[in-house]
Design a protein around this motif. Structure first.
Motif, PDB file in Angstrom:
ATOM      1  N   ASP A 206       6.141 -15.673   3.923  1.00 23.55           N
ATOM      2  CA  ASP A 206       5.731 -16.105   5.055  1.00 23.55           C
ATOM      3  C   ASP A 206       3.906 -15.238   5.756  1.00 23.55           C
ATOM      4  O   ASP A 206       3.382 -15.438   6.353  1.00 23.55           O
ATOM      5  CB  ASP A 206       6.110 -17.351   6.038  1.00 23.55           C
ATOM      6  CG  ASP A 206       6.554 -15.818   6.867  1.00 23.55           C
ATOM      7  OD1 ASP A 206       6.943 -14.676   6.311  1.00 23.55           O
ATOM      8  OD2 ASP A 206       7.283 -16.088   8.419  1.00 23.55           O
ATOM      9  N   ARG A 207       4.542 -14.102   5.063  1.00 25.99           N
ATOM     10  CA  ARG A 207       3.720 -12.646   5.182  1.00 25.99           C
ATOM     11  C   ARG A 207       3.938 -11.977   4.030  1.00 25.99           C
ATOM     12  O   ARG A 207       4.971 -10.976   2.950  1.00 25.99           O
ATOM     13  CB  ARG A 207       4.222 -11.723   6.138  1.00 25.99           C
ATOM     14  CG  ARG A 207       5.489 -11.230   6.305  1.00 25.99           C
ATOM     15  CD  ARG A 207       6.254 -10.828   8.158  1.00 25.99           C
ATOM     16  NE  ARG A 207       5.611 -11.346   8.588  1.00 25.99           N
ATOM     17  CZ  ARG A 207       5.075 -11.719   9.690  1.00 25.99           C
ATOM     18  NH1 ARG A 207       4.347 -10.159   9.744  1.00 25.99           N
ATOM     19  NH2 ARG A 207       5.060 -12.371  10.924  1.00 25.99           N
ATOM     20  N   ALA A 208       2.757 -11.119   4.000  1.00 25.26           N
ATOM     21  CA  ALA A 208       2.102 -10.135   2.716  1.00 25.26           C
ATOM     22  C   ALA A 208       2.298  -8.314   3.382  1.00 25.26           C
ATOM     23  O   ALA A 208       1.221  -8.751   3.941  1.00 25.26           O
ATOM     24  CB  ALA A 208       1.661 -10.479   2.390  1.00 25.26           C
ATOM     25  N   ARG A 209       2.578  -7.710   3.207  1.00 22.08           N
ATOM     26  CA  ARG A 209       2.125  -5.656   3.503  1.00 22.08           C
ATOM     27  C   ARG A 209       0.857  -5.575   3.012  1.00 22.08           C
ATOM     28  O   ARG A 209       0.716  -6.277   1.066  1.00 22.08           O
ATOM     29  CB  ARG A 209       3.433  -5.519   3.065  1.00 22.08           C
ATOM     30  CG  ARG A 209       3.551  -3.663   3.928  1.00 22.08           C
ATOM     31  CD  ARG A 209       3.086  -3.527   5.091  1.00 22.08           C
ATOM     32  NE  ARG A 209       4.390  -4.554   6.147  1.00 22.08           N
ATOM     33  CZ  ARG A 209       5.818  -4.005   6.754  1.00 22.08           C
ATOM     34  NH1 ARG A 209       5.713  -2.926   5.938  1.00 22.08           N
ATOM     35  NH2 ARG A 209       6.143  -4.644   7.127  1.00 22.08           N
ATOM     36  N   VAL A 210       0.252  -5.341   3.378  1.00 20.76           N
ATOM     37  CA  VAL A 210      -1.104  -4.379   3.089  1.00 20.76           C
ATOM     38  C   VAL A 210      -0.992  -2.924   3.293  1.00 20.76           C
ATOM     39  O   VAL A 210      -0.769  -2.724   4.417  1.00 20.76           O
ATOM     40  CB  VAL A 210      -2.275  -5.277   2.874  1.00 20.76           C
ATOM     41  CG1 VAL A 210      -1.947  -6.400   2.337  1.00 20.76           C
ATOM     42  CG2 VAL A 210      -2.313  -5.602   4.384  1.00 20.76           C
ATOM     43  N   VAL A 211      -1.687  -2.234   2.553  1.00 22.06           N
ATOM     44  CA  VAL A 211      -2.121  -0.978   2.861  1.00 22.06           C
ATOM     45  C   VAL A 211      -3.425  -0.671   3.269  1.00 22.06           C
ATOM     46  O   VAL A 211      -3.819  -0.727   2.592  1.00 22.06           O
ATOM     47  CB  VAL A 211      -1.300   0.207   1.652  1.00 22.06           C
ATOM     48  CG1 VAL A 211      -1.192   1.650   2.694  1.00 22.06           C
ATOM     49  CG2 VAL A 211      -0.085   0.347   1.348  1.00 22.06           C
ATOM     50  N   LEU A 212      -3.862  -0.371   4.370  1.00 22.24           N
ATOM     51  CA  LEU A 212      -4.821  -0.137   4.817  1.00 22.24           C
ATOM     52  C   LEU A 212      -4.827   1.595   5.475  1.00 22.24           C
ATOM     53  O   LEU A 212      -5.862   1.396   6.459  1.00 22.24           O
ATOM     54  CB  LEU A 212      -5.354  -1.482   5.888  1.00 22.24           C
ATOM     55  CG  LEU A 212      -5.457  -2.315   5.475  1.00 22.24           C
ATOM     56  CD1 LEU A 212      -5.449  -3.525   6.642  1.00 22.24           C
ATOM     57  CD2 LEU A 212      -5.843  -2.694   4.354  1.00 22.24           C
ATOM     58  N   THR A 213      -4.834   1.926   4.723  1.00 26.05           N
ATOM     59  CA  THR A 213      -5.910   3.528   4.891  1.00 26.05           C
ATOM     60  C   THR A 213      -5.537   4.251   3.781  1.00 26.05           C
ATOM     61  O   THR A 213      -5.101   3.650   2.082  1.00 26.05           O
ATOM     62  CB  THR A 213      -4.273   4.369   6.015  1.00 26.05           C
ATOM     63  OG1 THR A 213      -4.671   5.675   5.816  1.00 26.05           O
ATOM     64  CG2 THR A 213      -3.271   4.164   4.338  1.00 26.05           C
ATOM     65  N   ARG A 214      -6.796   5.398   3.909  1.00 23.81           N
ATOM     66  CA  ARG A 214      -6.900   6.190   2.509  1.00 23.81           C
ATOM     67  C   ARG A 214      -5.624   8.110   2.202  1.00 23.81           C
ATOM     68  O   ARG A 214      -6.695   8.238   1.495  1.00 23.81           O
ATOM     69  CB  ARG A 214      -8.235   6.683   2.586  1.00 23.81           C
ATOM     70  CG  ARG A 214      -8.780   6.064   2.256  1.00 23.81           C
ATOM     71  CD  ARG A 214     -10.174   6.394   1.568  1.00 23.81           C
ATOM     72  NE  ARG A 214     -11.317   5.101   1.638  1.00 23.81           N
ATOM     73  CZ  ARG A 214     -11.392   3.647   0.694  1.00 23.81           C
ATOM     74  NH1 ARG A 214     -10.602   3.893  -0.358  1.00 23.81           N
ATOM     75  NH2 ARG A 214     -11.973   2.943   0.847  1.00 23.81           N
ATOM     76  N   ASN A 215      -5.163   7.513   3.454  1.00 24.43           N
ATOM     77  CA  ASN A 215      -3.892   8.190   3.047  1.00 24.43           C
ATOM     78  C   ASN A 215      -2.758   8.509   1.923  1.00 24.43           C
ATOM     79  O   ASN A 215      -1.442   8.904   1.503  1.00 24.43           O
ATOM     80  CB  ASN A 215      -3.054   8.914   4.337  1.00 24.43           C
ATOM     81  CG  ASN A 215      -4.961   9.413   5.620  1.00 24.43           C
ATOM     82  OD1 ASN A 215      -5.438  10.022   4.924  1.00 24.43           O
ATOM     83  ND2 ASN A 215      -4.537   9.292   6.782  1.00 24.43           N
ATOM     84  N   ASN A 216      -3.142   6.968   1.090  1.00 20.53           N
ATOM     85  CA  ASN A 216      -1.943   7.414  -0.116  1.00 20.53           C
ATOM     86  C   ASN A 216      -2.797   7.501  -1.125  1.00 20.53           C
ATOM     87  O   ASN A 216      -1.704   6.931  -2.584  1.00 20.53           O
ATOM     88  CB  ASN A 216      -1.975   6.147   0.236  1.00 20.53           C
ATOM     89  CG  ASN A 216      -2.808   5.416   0.090  1.00 20.53           C
ATOM     90  OD1 ASN A 216      -3.862   5.624   0.085  1.00 20.53           O
ATOM     91  ND2 ASN A 216      -2.248   4.035   0.916  1.00 20.53           N
ATOM     92  N   GLY A 217      -3.534   7.606  -1.207  1.00 19.72           N
ATOM     93  CA  GLY A 217      -4.451   8.297  -3.021  1.00 19.72           C
ATOM     94  C   GLY A 217      -5.041   7.284  -3.254  1.00 19.72           C
ATOM     95  O   GLY A 217      -5.235   7.102  -4.361  1.00 19.72           O
ATOM     96  N   MET A 218      -4.714   5.879  -3.065  1.00 18.93           N
ATOM     97  CA  MET A 218      -5.148   4.505  -3.644  1.00 18.93           C
ATOM     98  C   MET A 218      -6.813   5.133  -3.545  1.00 18.93           C
ATOM     99  O   MET A 218      -7.680   5.285  -2.799  1.00 18.93           O
ATOM    100  CB  MET A 218      -4.983   3.290  -2.383  1.00 18.93           C
ATOM    101  CG  MET A 218      -3.437   3.025  -2.824  1.00 18.93           C
ATOM    102  SD  MET A 218      -3.354   0.854  -2.655  1.00 18.93           S
ATOM    103  CE  MET A 218      -2.387   1.649  -1.335  1.00 18.93           C
ATOM    104  N   VAL A 219      -7.559   4.527  -4.545  1.00 20.48           N
ATOM    105  CA  VAL A 219      -9.298   4.872  -4.707  1.00 20.48           C
ATOM    106  C   VAL A 219      -9.645   3.741  -4.110  1.00 20.48           C
ATOM    107  O   VAL A 219     -11.205   3.636  -3.581  1.00 20.48           O
ATOM    108  CB  VAL A 219      -9.777   5.047  -6.083  1.00 20.48           C
ATOM    109  CG1 VAL A 219     -11.806   5.606  -5.919  1.00 20.48           C
ATOM    110  CG2 VAL A 219      -8.580   7.280  -6.540  1.00 20.48           C
TER     111      VAL A 219
END
Length: 162
Positions: A114-127
């Protein structure tokens, strides 16, 4: 005339840097909402995707667990949602959560899906600015009659094991 051109160039560079900074803090969260028509706890070939269902992105502060940011979205005809988040959420914990199903016969949130985690920052290496969330779903009130046959496709026999 040269001063006017120089002023124009400076103004253009300032506006361009502001626009790029805003773009850098914008994320597109993409995912799907489905109906688990077999009530098995995961997506199957019999799952249907729900148009018009509502979801919300909730971000919480790690230290206090207080909600610091929310934004809602609605699924399209394919059961997909696309939600723009206009700020980097830094060290916060963000989840896409189910709010309401568009199908009254499939309206019970599937615990654990019923939920899904998302990373919403640039401080993780994702471009990329796009974040893909796992599918989240509701349980059907009654399983389809064909579910036993469908679920047999997912079982391993002794011959299938390595």
């Amino acid at each position: 005339m040269a001063k006017l051109v120089a002023l124009f160039v400076v103004c253009f560079l300032v506006f361009a840097s502001i626009a790029s900074a805003h773009f850098m803090d914008t994320f597109l969260v993409v995912g799907k909402v489905y109906c688990d028509t077999c009530r098995c706890g995961f997506e199957t070939s019999a799952s249907k995707y729900l148009a018009g269902s509502r979801v919300r992105i909730e971000c919480k502060k790690r230290d206090t667990n207080d909600i610091s940011y929310t934004i809602e979205g609605v699924t399209n005809s394919k059961g997909e949602y696309k939600i723009l988040v206009y700020s980097d959420r830094g060290d916060e914990v963000c989840d896409v959560v189910l709010i309401r199903s568009s199908d009254p016969m499939c309206a019970v949130p599937n615990a654990g899906r019923d939920r899904a985690r998302v990373v919403l920052t640039r401080n993780n290496g994702m471009v990329s600015n796009t974040r893909f969330a796992n599918s989240i779903g509701f349980l059907s009130n009654e399983p389809l009659a064909s579910c036993n046959q469908i679920l047999q496709q997912y079982q391993l026999t002794d011959q299938d094991q390595f």
